[in-house]
Design a protein around this motif. Structure first.
Motif, PDB file in Angstrom:
ATOM      1  N   ARG A 586       0.822  -1.218   0.000  1.00  0.00           N
ATOM      2  CA  ARG A 586       0.000   0.000   0.000  1.00  0.00           C
ATOM      3  C   ARG A 586       0.851   1.261   0.000  1.00  0.00           C
ATOM      4  NH1 ARG A 586      -3.170  -3.600   3.072  1.00  0.00           N
ATOM      5  NH2 ARG A 586      -5.353  -3.701   2.385  1.00  0.00           N
ATOM      6  N   SER A 600      -7.884  -7.814   1.288  1.00  0.00           N
ATOM      7  CA  SER A 600      -8.787  -7.764   2.439  1.00  0.00           C
ATOM      8  C   SER A 600      -9.626  -9.028   2.579  1.00  0.00           C
ATOM      9  CB  SER A 600      -9.720  -6.554   2.316  1.00  0.00           C
ATOM     10  OG  SER A 600     -10.567  -6.681   1.175  1.00  0.00           O
ATOM     11  N   SER A 777      -9.675   3.088  -9.931  1.00  0.00           N
ATOM     12  CA  SER A 777     -10.028   3.840  -8.729  1.00  0.00           C
ATOM     13  C   SER A 777     -10.840   5.079  -9.082  1.00  0.00           C
ATOM     14  CB  SER A 777      -8.757   4.241  -7.977  1.00  0.00           C
ATOM     15  OG  SER A 777      -9.072   5.060  -6.871  1.00  0.00           O
ATOM     16  N   LYS A 779     -10.772   7.915  -7.810  1.00  0.00           N
ATOM     17  CA  LYS A 779     -10.011   9.167  -7.775  1.00  0.00           C
ATOM     18  C   LYS A 779      -9.417   9.515  -9.136  1.00  0.00           C
ATOM     19  CE  LYS A 779      -5.609   7.047  -6.374  1.00  0.00           C
ATOM     20  NZ  LYS A 779      -4.564   6.978  -5.330  1.00  0.00           N
ATOM     21  N   PRO A 829     -15.141   3.142  -5.938  1.00  0.00           N
ATOM     22  CA  PRO A 829     -14.897   4.184  -4.937  1.00  0.00           C
ATOM     23  C   PRO A 829     -13.865   3.732  -3.914  1.00  0.00           C
ATOM     24  CG  PRO A 829     -17.257   3.831  -5.289  1.00  0.00           C
ATOM     25  CD  PRO A 829     -16.544   2.710  -5.990  1.00  0.00           C
ATOM     26  N   GLU A 830     -13.174   4.685  -3.341  1.00  0.00           N
ATOM     27  CA  GLU A 830     -12.120   4.378  -2.388  1.00  0.00           C
ATOM     28  C   GLU A 830     -12.655   3.613  -1.181  1.00  0.00           C
ATOM     29  OE1 GLU A 830      -8.746   5.090  -2.509  1.00  0.00           O
ATOM     30  OE2 GLU A 830      -9.124   5.574  -4.596  1.00  0.00           O
ATOM     31  N   HIS A 831     -13.837   3.972  -0.702  1.00  0.00           N
ATOM     32  CA  HIS A 831     -14.371   3.339   0.498  1.00  0.00           C
ATOM     33  C   HIS A 831     -14.941   1.947   0.218  1.00  0.00           C
ATOM     34  CE1 HIS A 831     -17.878   5.254  -1.393  1.00  0.00           C
ATOM     35  NE2 HIS A 831     -18.603   4.314  -0.801  1.00  0.00           N
ATOM     36  N   GLU A 832     -15.000   1.553  -1.035  1.00  0.00           N
ATOM     37  CA  GLU A 832     -15.539   0.231  -1.374  1.00  0.00           C
ATOM     38  C   GLU A 832     -14.450  -0.757  -1.813  1.00  0.00           C
ATOM     39  OE1 GLU A 832     -18.697   0.348  -4.136  1.00  0.00           O
ATOM     40  OE2 GLU A 832     -20.004   1.586  -2.883  1.00  0.00           O
ATOM     41  N   ASP A 834     -12.943  -3.070  -0.609  1.00  0.00           N
ATOM     42  CA  ASP A 834     -12.945  -4.059   0.458  1.00  0.00           C
ATOM     43  C   ASP A 834     -13.703  -5.278  -0.024  1.00  0.00           C
ATOM     44  OD1 ASP A 834     -14.264  -5.312   3.076  1.00  0.00           O
ATOM     45  OD2 ASP A 834     -12.463  -4.233   3.690  1.00  0.00           O
ATOM     46  N   HIS A 837     -17.703  -5.821  -0.108  1.00  0.00           N
ATOM     47  CA  HIS A 837     -18.600  -5.332  -1.162  1.00  0.00           C
ATOM     48  C   HIS A 837     -18.595  -6.230  -2.392  1.00  0.00           C
ATOM     49  CE1 HIS A 837     -19.174  -1.546   1.034  1.00  0.00           C
ATOM     50  NE2 HIS A 837     -17.860  -1.538   1.235  1.00  0.00           N
TER      51      HIS A 837
END
Length: 1023
Positions: A586, A600, A777, A779, A829-832, A834, A837
């Motif tokens: 990372r 993850s 990503s 972003k 998305p960054e928060h997904e 994982d 999802h």
């Protein structure tokens, strides 16, 4: 020849100084380094640092193990991604027990979780792994009582006067027990050792039978299709049809019922195309991740790559723009995959197929009766879970499979032989630094000046380097076993374990320990060649004595090595490797969104490697139990620690990728008997050296050796008894002819028949496997239009759905109501990023979810009477079918399946199948083989108005009730096309899909503009 009883040592080399005995060394001139090197190989293990090295290894191993364990206790509560991923992702049934945030909060759940809880939470493979670990713990605990309570005092008391100057560590070995009748204690210990092992093996064999019978009766097994399905291989050409399979099973005469059969079809080069597509997608994602690492400062130069070796439109090795080329290559592969999928038909059947019965009794009875060979030369076995099959090996015939196994074994043998040279160098120099000092004077001065520090290095570093050296060996063997002909992945893992164990025992134990003795015979022959015959020189060197001497001298090294296994167990628990790699990647690498999702996810447990390590540790300890009894308590302590550590890892960290239902047990049982035989051989060598080397012709000494003779026969008899008593109960739910239960049959026949669909569930996955979409990503979403010159969804805002003034985003098929993003990419998305999802997506679930069973999405379970929601599975009478061009399911109340239903049998009434066999979307009739008009086939109508979009759940193709089947079309949409037959194109691909054969589509005007949108080419993505 022979050793005299008065003052003569039993073993030729007993001094602690490696250079004190020159009798078996090559006579060297002064400053002859090469000759000295050969002498070191002849005697590599004698060293004055052995005792200090053992104590240093013990201290360092315990200190580091406690330190790593403390680190785990402190970090665990704050990093559930690494230390409890199963608790985060598993469903209610498979979720591990709740765990406290306290430092030692992880210990009480392990104590409270019993074996049946392990079966429910992690599966039978995980439960048997823990049972096997505890069995080894108990075996070595009992062996410790015998070894340290009997053999250790015997060795110390029976040592002669020559042991006065020897270290206490060497006094504990039988090296100085010359001319003593105390060797009868070793004969008695051999019988006691074997009796202990027999008892625990018998007791655990009974327990495994109990667990297997409970597994057969479990709801999941009773509802699974594979439990009542047979796999038939080596089918003759004249029987390669559905009816032919029925005829073969009927000839077994195990049941009166006829199965539903499905013969396999040739999927051509689809597996290679799908594999190349996945590799290309991952390559594109890697280039995009590096290029978009800092979206505010893009690199000045765009990424470049070499063209694919399969792409003939470019020069081999040519470098091109990576983003443009790989995107175009993905599009080409998807077109080709779709065309090949549409061209697969019911001709060209392969040599394997499946037969599914109404009940488990009938399937298992048939497999039991045909276990020694099926009719017509076929091999009939119980079918595994579909995700466990190695599809490319199923079509191999018996002769080809035997040849592949021979080639694989040849490679393993060659690797074993080649490894001898580096292994010898490790045994000579890494295990004894004084040898290095003899060849390197400067190092020898430093060694003599700092003996304590170098003893620590020898005790710690040498075994650690050896362990690291073999870290990648399991990966090599797994690659060798991939093409060996195994039909299941679980059997391949068992063979990997078997080959690893053989390699470790031969190369790492036998060659490592005995090479110096063998080389000693060679040096004796060289020294005597000038005055005597080589054979007489070898005989005079007393081979048995030389071998036992070498084993005694190397025993401290192996005890130190076993001590460091505790450190390895602690590192396993701390997951330092995964934690360090995740943090490093990372921070310093550019992982793709897919790689972050996979990091993850719970990782698969490597049963083959762990079983091999446990068996190898046990083999080393048992072989050296008589030579150095300290190996027994060290090994018992290791297994006591690891039984708890591995229990935590299986409950909270790892998953079982391919569940075999505990089928590792018989292979484990056989390997335990193998190391029992090896341990008996070592004791026999020790007793044989006593009989040959002392009191020539003494009847008492030869009686000791004769008393060892019955042991191998007892082991063989014990194996035969266990196999005869338990094996059939482990493998088969029922033995003998199955009797039909009339009451069960009357109430469940129709329900079973509607949910079977053996042709669908056991169809080749490349026919419906979802193709991966490149992930980017979020972003970097705004940069896609700058770096990619192809069409995206933002380019289609002119006329969407027939309206010229309204823009509508394409919807994400996995998230209803959400935009699909920038086609041909999937924006994450960054928060997904994982696994939570994506755990139900096939591309992640199949590799990281154990076929989805851990998350409540098992593909092989039949649940009649509940809504059908899962891919390739019908939970109601409605049949979910595949629309291969759009990757969606379509439901119907009739007997049709995507493709065509099987035609009525043209054979006798006796072999007619009661219900049609349904196949995945790729298995369909070609036009000239259809029994009715193509208009009656669901797949023969292609609605062009829906091209370029995945069908929505409410469309008439996916509605299970047909509520909107007659709805009026939208005002601006083109008129629907009438169903017309498709003529095969000259190239073999369907012309209606733009096949490259050059055929034309009769239902489309010749001057119609071709739909070239990217989504059009991805219609088969969700197959």
């Amino acid at each position: 020849m022979g050793l005299l009883s008065s003052g003569t040592q039993l073993l030729a080399r007993q001094a602690t100084d490696a250079s004190s005995d020159k009798n078996n060394n090559i006579q060297c001139d002064a400053d002859d380094t090469a000759c000295e090197f050969l002498n070191l190989i002849a005697s590599p293990f004698a060293s004055e640092l052995l005792s200090d090295a053992f104590l240093a290894s013990l201290a360092v191993s315990l200190a580091l193990s406690l330190g790593v364990l403390a680190l785990f206790c402190l970090v665990r509560p704050y990093n559930s991604v690494v230390y409890a991923p199963r608790a985060k992702h598993a469903d209610t049934k498979h979720a591990p027990p709740p765990i406290d945030k306290g430092i030692f909060g992880w210990i009480p759940p392990l104590v409270r979780t019993k074996e049946q809880d392990m079966v429910n939470k992690v599966g039978l493979d995980g439960a048997i792994f823990i049972r096997f670990t505890k069995m080894l713990r108990n075996i070595f605990a009992c062996l410790t009582v015998v070894g340290c309570g009997i053999l250790l005092p015997v060795n110390l008391v029976s040592s002669n006067n020559s042991a006065k100057n020897a270290s206490f560590f060497l006094k504990m070995t039988p090296q100085y027990m010359y001319g003593s009748q105390a060797f009868w204690a070793y004969v008695a210990a051999a019988y006691i050792f074997d009796a202990i092992i027999f008892y625990f093996l018998w007791r655990n064999y009974k327990a495994v039978v109990r667990l297997r019978r409970a597994y057969f009766d479990s709801p999941d097994f009773q509802r699974s299709l594979h439990a009542r399905t047979l796999l038939l291989t080596d089918i003759p050409k004249e029987f390669r049809s559905d009816e032919g399979i029925v005829k073969i099973t009927e000839e077994v005469h195990a049941t009166n019922d006829l199965p539903r059969a499905a013969v396999a079809r040739n999927v051509k080069d689809l597996p290679d195309l799908v594999e190349e597509h996945e590799e290309t997608v991952r390559a594109l994602e890697g280039h995009l991740a590096k290029y978009f690492k800092d979206p505010n400062r893009l690199p000045a130069q765009r990424p470049m790559c070499k063209v694919s070796k399969n792409d003939k439109s470019y020069t081999k090795g040519q470098k091109v723009d990576a983003i443009e080329y790989l995107t175009a290559r993905i599009k080409e592969l998807e077109i080709e995959i779709r065309e090949v999928r549409e061209s697969v038909d019911k001709r060209n059947a392969l040599s394997y197929g499946f037969a599914s019965y109404e009940s488990i009794n009938e399937a298992h009875s048939t497999a039991y009766v045909a276990r020694k060979g099926g009719p017509q030369g076929t091999i009939i076995r119980l079918a595994p879970k579909p995700n466990d099959l190695v599809w490319k090996n199923l079509k191999m015939l018996k002769n080809e499979r035997n040849w592949q196994n021979f080639i694989n074994n040849l490679w393993v043998a060659l690797l074993t032989i080649v490894w001898v040279a580096p292994n010898v160098l490790i045994s000579v120099f890494l295990s004894n630094l004084t040898h290095l000092g003899l060849l390197w004077p400067a190092f020898n001065d430093n060694l003599m000046a700092h003996q304590k520090w170098w003893s620590v290095f020898q005790g710690v570093a040498a075994p650690a380097i050896t362990t690291a050296f073999y870290y990648y060996l399991p990966h090599i063997f797994r690659q060798l076993c991939i093409n060996s002909g195994d039909v299941t992945k679980t059997s391949r893992e068992r063979h990997v374990m078997h080959k690893l164990y053989s390699f470790f025992v031969i190369n790492n134990l036998i060659v490592f320990s005995l090479f110096s003795a063998v080389f000693g015979f060679i040096t004796a022959a060289v020294n005597a060649s000038k005055t005597d015959s080589a054979w007489d020189a070898i005989v005079d060197s007393e081979p048995f004595v030389k071998i036992v001497s070498t084993l005694c001298q190397v025993s401290p090294y192996w005890v130190s090595w076993l001590l460091q296994r505790n450190l390895g167990a602690a590192i396993d628990l701390s997951q330092l490797t995964n934690l360090a790699w995740g943090s490093f990647s990372r921070r310093f690498l550019s992982p793709t969104p897919r790689q972050l999702i996979e990091l993850s996810a719970p990782q698969p447990f490597d049963y083959a490697s762990y079983y091999n390590y446990f068996l190898f540790y046990s083999t080393v300890a048992f072989c050296y139990a008589g030579l150095q009894p300290l190996a027994l308590p060290v090994t018992a302590f290791y297994f006591w620690i690891d039984s708890w550590i591995k229990k935590y890892l299986l409950l909270y960290v790892f998953i079982t990728k391919y569940e075999s239902g505990g089928m590792f047990w018989r292979t484990l049982f056989n390997r335990v008997l193998v190391f029992t035989v090896l341990g008996n051989i070592v004791i026999a060598l020790l007793v044989g050296a006593q009989a040959v080397g002392v009191y020539e012709g003494n009847v008492a000494n030869w009686a000791m050796l004769a008393a060892m003779v019955p042991l191998p026969f007892l082991i063989a008899a014990f194996k035969w008894y266990c196999a005869r008593t338990f094996d059939d109960q482990i493998h088969y739910y029922q033995m003998g002819k199955a009797m039909k239960d009339a009451e069960w049959h009357a109430g469940n026949e129709q329900k079973r028949r509607k949910g079977d669909r053996v042709g669908v569930r056991f169809g080749h996955p490349v026919l419906y496997k979802p193709l991966m979409t490149p992930m980017v990503s979020a972003k970097a979403q705004h940069l896609l239009k700058q770096v990619y010159s192809g069409r995206t969804s933002l380019d289609d805002n002119g006329t969407v759905a027939g309206f010229s003034d309204v823009y509508m985003d394409a919807m994400d098929t996995n998230r209803p109501g959400k935009p699909s993003g920038m086609a041909p990419f999937e924006v994450v998305p960054e928060h997904e990023m994982d696994f939570e999802h994506y755990k139900n997506r096939p591309e992640f679930r199949d590799e990281l979810g154990g076929d989805g069973e851990l998350y409540g999405q098992a593909q092989d379970i039949i649940r009649p009477g509940t809504p059908g929601t899962m891919t390739t599975m019908s939970r109601t009478g409605t049949m979910d079918t595949f629309d291969s061009s759009r990757g969606r399911r379509s439901g119907s109340r009739g007997p049709q399946m995507a493709g065509r239903s099987r035609s009525d049998s043209r054979d006798s009434e006796q072999t007619a199948v009661n219900a049609p066999t349904e196949y995945p979307r790729g298995y369909h009739h070609t036009p000239n083989l259809r029994d009715s008009s193509p208009a009656g086939s669901d797949y023969s109508v292609d609605d062009h108005s829906n091209r370029g979009r995945f069908l929505d759940v409410g469309s008439h193709k996916t509605s299970q009730e047909g509520l909107v089947s007659n709805a009026a079309r939208m005002g601006g949409s083109p008129p629907p096309l009438l169903p017309t037959p498709r003529a095969p194109s000259p190239g073999g691909y369907s012309a209606i899909y733009g096949g490259r054969g050059g055929g034309s589509n009769a239902s489309t005007p010749a001057d119609a503009e071709e739909d070239t949108s990217y989504d059009y080419f991805r219609r088969g993505r969700n197959l």
